[in-house]
Enzyme design. Structure first.
Site, PDB file in Angstrom:
ATOM      1  N   GLY A 102      38.665  40.033  42.591  1.00 43.65           N
ATOM      2  CA  GLY A 102      39.674  41.055  42.705  1.00 43.65           C
ATOM      3  C   GLY A 102      39.674  41.992  41.252  1.00 43.65           C
ATOM      4  CG  ASP A 103      41.090  39.779  38.170  1.00 44.06           C
ATOM      5  OD1 ASP A 103      42.264  40.232  38.759  1.00 44.06           O
ATOM      6  OD2 ASP A 103      41.128  38.472  37.799  1.00 44.06           O
ATOM      7  CG  ASN A 111      44.420  39.387  48.442  1.00 42.39           C
ATOM      8  OD1 ASN A 111      45.373  39.350  49.555  1.00 42.39           O
ATOM      9  ND2 ASN A 111      43.934  38.413  47.686  1.00 42.39           N
TER      10      ASN A 111
HETATM   11  O1  RIB Z   1      41.958  36.523  39.056  1.00 46.64           O
HETATM   12  C1  RIB Z   1      41.700  35.356  38.543  1.00 46.64           C
HETATM   13  C2  RIB Z   1      42.376  34.941  37.355  1.00 46.64           C
HETATM   14  O2  RIB Z   1      43.616  34.604  38.041  1.00 46.64           O
HETATM   15  C3  RIB Z   1      41.945  33.958  36.534  1.00 46.64           C
HETATM   16  O3  RIB Z   1      41.316  34.164  35.519  1.00 46.64           O
HETATM   17  C4  RIB Z   1      43.239  33.002  36.265  1.00 46.64           C
HETATM   18  O4  RIB Z   1      43.459  33.077  34.965  1.00 46.64           O
HETATM   19  C5  RIB Z   1      44.137  33.636  37.101  1.00 46.64           C
HETATM   20  O5  RIB Z   1      44.976  34.580  36.224  1.00 46.64           O
END
Ligand code: RIB
Length: 307
Positions: free
Chosen positions: A251-252, A184
């Protein structure tokens, strides 16, 4: 084919509050819940929800959180055969405070994630031949992440790195192992060493990553969408508009969506659209994994999105 995510697995202890406390202050929160989290696990769930054959390699502790996390991941369709149950330490946790309106703070205590090492990388070698892409983050020790990237390169597997969180000393030699990097704005700024607050700086940062050996640079710009650059092309991607209630895991979702799309052989611009939609939808409900869309939901959004 399949993808592998090599990374962290946390139990998120999530508090909803009307406002975040200032240092030394106590506030009464509204609501508490425990949810599966960890950047590695979230990205694995994002890809698996889209129908991608997804392996997660990492560690949990031999505790009730570890059991719960594995059960949750299996329910989402993530292959967890590569997750080691470490009897010497507790599972990782994320302490997450979410303010009404979406702002949050996160403290991660790595637990078992912090013990990931070469023995975990060795488990990757059995899966890598079946894999198109290895997706990495930096919530496990950097040496293990680098060793995993080296192993992937030997099998000709695409290496994608979400450099989050950015460590103090990210080694320059790592960049030549990375096919796709997805920081980011804040993470990109930390990696290149200057503030990224306008288009010129975004371009300058992308050039630095490309010069260091990365093939595709994707800079996530939050509410402003994303920017991507390769040697041949570069452009901005508009955001997918939603009503956000909790940005944890956005972001995930973005990374998992891109990885799933690339595994299907879709072109980069289409992959970025998948990432943008999955990331945006992740913010529409509480928690990281709970709001991730399945393929049908994503396809509906793609049809209706004029970009
Ligand atoms: O990106 C979010 C994540 O960051 C959360 O789920 C938390 O566990 C950290 O790893």
């Amino acid at each position: 084919m399949s993808i592998i995510i090599f990374g962290s697995i946390n139990m998120d202890l999530v508090v909803q509050t009307h406002r975040l406390p200032k240092p030394g202050e106590t506030v009464i929160g509204d609501h508490f819940v425990t949810l599966g989290g960890g950047k590695g696990a979230n990205q694995a769930v994002a890809a698996a929800r889209l129908g991608t054959s997804t392996y997660l390699v990492g560690r949990v502790g031999a505790d009730s959180f570890g059991q719960e996390l594995l059960a949750g991941l299996n329910d989402f369709g993530v292959n967890t055969q590569g997750v080691f149950i470490d009897k010497t330490i507790s599972s990782g946790v994320g302490m997450i405070n979410v303010e009404t309106g979406g702002e949050n703070t996160i403290i991660v205590v790595p637990g078992a994630n912090g013990k990931v090492d070469q023995s975990d990388v060795n488990r990757l070698n059995n899966i890598l031949p079946k894999t198109s892409l290895l997706l990495l983050q930096l919530e496990i020790p950097l040496e293990a992440v680098e060793a995993a990237a080296i192993a992937a390169k030997k099998f000709g597997v695409t290496v994608m790195l979400d450099p989050s969180p950015v460590p103090d000393n990210f080694p320059d030699r790592f960049y030549s192992l990375i096919d796709i990097i997805t920081p980011n704005q804040t993470e990109a700024a930390r990696l290149v060493g200057f503030e990224i607050n306008d288009q010129e700086k975004i371009n300058k940062a992308a050039n630095i990553f490309l010069e260091k050996g990365v093939k595709i640079v994707v800079i996530k710009l939050g509410k402003n969408g994303a920017f991507y650059a390769t040697e041949k092309e570069r452009d901005f991607l508009k955001p997918f508009a939603v009503k956000s209630v909790d940005t944890v895991g956005a972001g995930d979702g973005f990374n998992g969506g891109i990885a799933a799309s690339l595994d299907r052989g879709l072109p980069l611009k289409e992959a970025l659209k998948w990432g943008a939609i999955v990331g945006a939808l992740t913010t529409t409900k509480e928690g990281a994994q709970t709001a991730l869309p399945d393929l049908k939901m994503l396809e509906n959004c793609l049809i209706n999105w004029v970009n």
